[in-house]
Design a protein around this motif. Structure first.
Motif, PDB file in Angstrom:
ATOM      1  N   VAL A  40      96.842  39.515  59.136  1.00 47.58           N
ATOM      2  CA  VAL A  40      96.570  40.449  60.234  1.00 47.58           C
ATOM      3  C   VAL A  40      97.532  41.629  60.261  1.00 47.58           C
ATOM      4  CG1 VAL A  40      97.951  39.186  61.942  1.00 47.58           C
ATOM      5  CG2 VAL A  40      96.096  40.658  62.705  1.00 47.58           C
ATOM      6  N   ASP A  41      98.832  41.411  59.948  1.00 50.80           N
ATOM      7  CA  ASP A  41      99.786  42.506  60.157  1.00 50.80           C
ATOM      8  C   ASP A  41     100.134  43.287  58.890  1.00 50.80           C
ATOM      9  OD1 ASP A  41     101.576  40.842  58.833  1.00 50.80           O
ATOM     10  OD2 ASP A  41     103.025  40.740  60.455  1.00 50.80           O
ATOM     11  N   GLU A  42      99.674  42.820  57.712  1.00 49.32           N
ATOM     12  CA  GLU A  42      99.805  43.620  56.488  1.00 49.32           C
ATOM     13  C   GLU A  42      98.500  44.398  56.334  1.00 49.32           C
ATOM     14  OE1 GLU A  42     102.453  43.964  54.731  1.00 49.32           O
ATOM     15  OE2 GLU A  42     103.674  42.153  54.783  1.00 49.32           O
ATOM     16  N   PHE A  43      98.322  45.361  57.259  1.00 58.35           N
ATOM     17  CA  PHE A  43      97.038  46.050  57.416  1.00 58.35           C
ATOM     18  C   PHE A  43      96.897  47.171  56.391  1.00 58.35           C
ATOM     19  CE2 PHE A  43      94.477  49.120  60.233  1.00 58.35           C
ATOM     20  CZ  PHE A  43      93.276  48.607  59.777  1.00 58.35           C
ATOM     21  N   HIS A  44      96.802  46.783  55.126  1.00 55.37           N
ATOM     22  CA  HIS A  44      96.596  47.749  54.050  1.00 55.37           C
ATOM     23  C   HIS A  44      96.033  47.014  52.842  1.00 55.37           C
ATOM     24  CE1 HIS A  44     100.834  46.353  53.960  1.00 55.37           C
ATOM     25  NE2 HIS A  44     100.588  46.168  52.680  1.00 55.37           N
ATOM     26  N   ILE A  45      95.450  47.756  51.949  1.00 51.26           N
ATOM     27  CA  ILE A  45      94.811  47.164  50.774  1.00 51.26           C
ATOM     28  C   ILE A  45      95.859  46.487  49.889  1.00 51.26           C
ATOM     29  CG2 ILE A  45      93.421  47.647  48.716  1.00 51.26           C
ATOM     30  CD1 ILE A  45      92.223  50.023  50.254  1.00 51.26           C
ATOM     31  N   ARG A  46      95.535  45.282  49.448  1.00 47.08           N
ATOM     32  CA  ARG A  46      96.385  44.385  48.654  1.00 47.08           C
ATOM     33  C   ARG A  46      97.477  43.721  49.491  1.00 47.08           C
ATOM     34  NH1 ARG A  46      99.214  45.831  44.309  1.00 47.08           N
ATOM     35  NH2 ARG A  46      99.530  47.951  45.069  1.00 47.08           N
ATOM     36  N   GLY A  47      97.509  44.003  50.812  1.00 47.43           N
ATOM     37  CA  GLY A  47      98.329  43.246  51.735  1.00 47.43           C
ATOM     38  C   GLY A  47      99.776  43.055  51.336  1.00 47.43           C
ATOM     39  N   ARG A  48     100.234  41.814  51.474  1.00 44.95           N
ATOM     40  CA  ARG A  48     101.653  41.504  51.256  1.00 44.95           C
ATOM     41  C   ARG A  48     102.088  41.780  49.817  1.00 44.95           C
ATOM     42  NH1 ARG A  48     105.706  38.633  53.986  1.00 44.95           N
ATOM     43  NH2 ARG A  48     107.165  37.502  52.646  1.00 44.95           N
ATOM     44  N   ARG A  49     101.176  41.610  48.879  1.00 37.89           N
ATOM     45  CA  ARG A  49     101.529  41.903  47.482  1.00 37.89           C
ATOM     46  C   ARG A  49     101.988  43.354  47.329  1.00 37.89           C
ATOM     47  NH1 ARG A  49      96.691  41.258  43.473  1.00 37.89           N
ATOM     48  NH2 ARG A  49      96.576  39.316  44.667  1.00 37.89           N
ATOM     49  N   ALA A  50     101.276  44.267  47.961  1.00 41.89           N
ATOM     50  CA  ALA A  50     101.661  45.675  47.908  1.00 41.89           C
ATOM     51  C   ALA A  50     102.986  45.907  48.624  1.00 41.89           C
ATOM     52  CB  ALA A  50     100.568  46.544  48.532  1.00 41.89           C
ATOM     53  N   THR A  51     103.200  45.213  49.755  1.00 40.86           N
ATOM     54  CA  THR A  51     104.461  45.363  50.479  1.00 40.86           C
ATOM     55  C   THR A  51     105.639  44.923  49.623  1.00 40.86           C
ATOM     56  OG1 THR A  51     103.348  45.026  52.603  1.00 40.86           O
ATOM     57  CG2 THR A  51     105.733  44.713  52.556  1.00 40.86           C
ATOM     58  N   LEU A  52     105.484  43.855  48.872  1.00 34.93           N
ATOM     59  CA  LEU A  52     106.572  43.391  48.006  1.00 34.93           C
ATOM     60  C   LEU A  52     106.890  44.418  46.920  1.00 34.93           C
ATOM     61  CD1 LEU A  52     105.602  39.610  47.649  1.00 34.93           C
ATOM     62  CD2 LEU A  52     107.339  40.625  49.131  1.00 34.93           C
ATOM     63  N   GLU A  53     105.890  45.126  46.452  1.00 31.48           N
ATOM     64  CA  GLU A  53     106.131  46.205  45.485  1.00 31.48           C
ATOM     65  C   GLU A  53     106.924  47.340  46.134  1.00 31.48           C
ATOM     66  OE1 GLU A  53     102.238  47.288  44.176  1.00 31.48           O
ATOM     67  OE2 GLU A  53     101.891  45.385  43.134  1.00 31.48           O
ATOM     68  N   ILE A  54     106.624  47.612  47.397  1.00 32.04           N
ATOM     69  CA  ILE A  54     107.350  48.653  48.129  1.00 32.04           C
ATOM     70  C   ILE A  54     108.801  48.241  48.329  1.00 32.04           C
ATOM     71  CG2 ILE A  54     107.509  49.863  50.338  1.00 32.04           C
ATOM     72  CD1 ILE A  54     104.405  49.650  50.457  1.00 32.04           C
TER      73      ILE A  54
END
Length: 274
Positions: A40-54
């Protein structure tokens, strides 16, 4: 801007809705982690996986103060804080989102490292050079004045600091199919092209050190998400909590938009020159 904020305001009180869904699923609030909320709160495409890349691209330490421009429900901010020990200030136009973000940070024990304020990502009011790093995740599609957004990101960043943009861009395949998770129609949707971004970021003063197109991975992510929902049913709390009955159509449109190259997902890693 009020029209954009209204689009993201769900039917009813979001905090109560998310809390009720977690309770119904038997999720223990005392042991809640950021990964438990990713649906719900990783509201972007690819979710948490993309956040870890960031997280990796920003190169943060526990002493870093980070600005999240368009922080939404605060998923990326909490993940950054949890994994690196940094502190994060989130700025978002939607009051409901800031309220939910604060509640979720409290539930995950991260209130001391994250704070969220209602505001305009193009005019945050923060002092010049006051943050060590900044990010913007799936935000600029709702902002027509991208020059102002990136100029603000540059202004508040200290010399030598990093700025990561992960956004949905206009692809070469034609007009976007609506509705999508960021807009019901073209009146509040302003995706830049790849060529635009290659001009906008340097024009704001940034050095762009990498550009990664993840469009193929994004399409696979959506397809896997749909297959998992069909097999196992939806997670206890999803984006549908605040996107409502249009969520299924939005998801189908995103699959079509990516498959037909009407949109692309690209991450830019930038630095402010020392």
């Amino acid at each position: 801007m009020n029209q954009i904020a209204a689009f993201y305001t769900g039917p009813g009180r979001l905090v109560a809705a998310i809390s009720a869904a977690l309770d119904a699923a038997g999720v223990d609030r005392a042991t809640l982690r950021t990964a438990d909320l990713a649906a719900v709160d990783e509201f972007h495409i690819r979710g948490r996986r993309a956040t870890l890349e960031i997280v990796e691209a920003l190169g943060l330490t526990a002493q870093s103060h980070v600005l999240d421009l368009g922080s939404g429900l605060g998923g990326p901010a909490r993940t950054l804080a949890e994994l690196t020990g940094c502190t994060v200030t989130g700025v978002d136009l939607t009051p409901d989102f800031c309220q939910v973000a604060a509640a979720l940070s409290e539930w995950t024990g991260l209130s001391h490292r994250t704070r969220f304020q209602v505001g305009d990502a193009t005019a945050t009011g923060l002092p010049d050079g006051s943050v060590d790093a900044s990010l913007s995740v799936h935000v600029a599609m709702n902002i027509p004045n991208k020059h102002a957004l990136y100029a603000e990101a540059f202004r508040v960043l200290r010399p030598g600091g990093r700025f990561v943009v992960y956004d949905v861009l206009q692809g070469e395949g034609g007009a976007v199919h609506y509705p999508v998770p960021w807009a019901a129609g073209p009146s509040t949707s302003f995706p830049a092209t790849l060529e635009d971004m290659r001009e906008l970021l340097p024009a704001a003063g940034f050095n762009v050190i990498s550009e990664v197109d993840s469009s193929d991975e994004s399409l696979a992510w959506f397809q896997q998400m749909l297959a998992k929902i069909q097999r196992d049913g939806p997670p206890p709390v999803t984006f549908a909590t605040f996107l409502g009955e249009s969520f299924a159509q939005m998801t189908a449109n995103q699959v079509a938009n990516l498959a037909e190259r009407r949109i692309r997902t690209v991450m830019f890693v930038c630095t402010r020159p020392s």
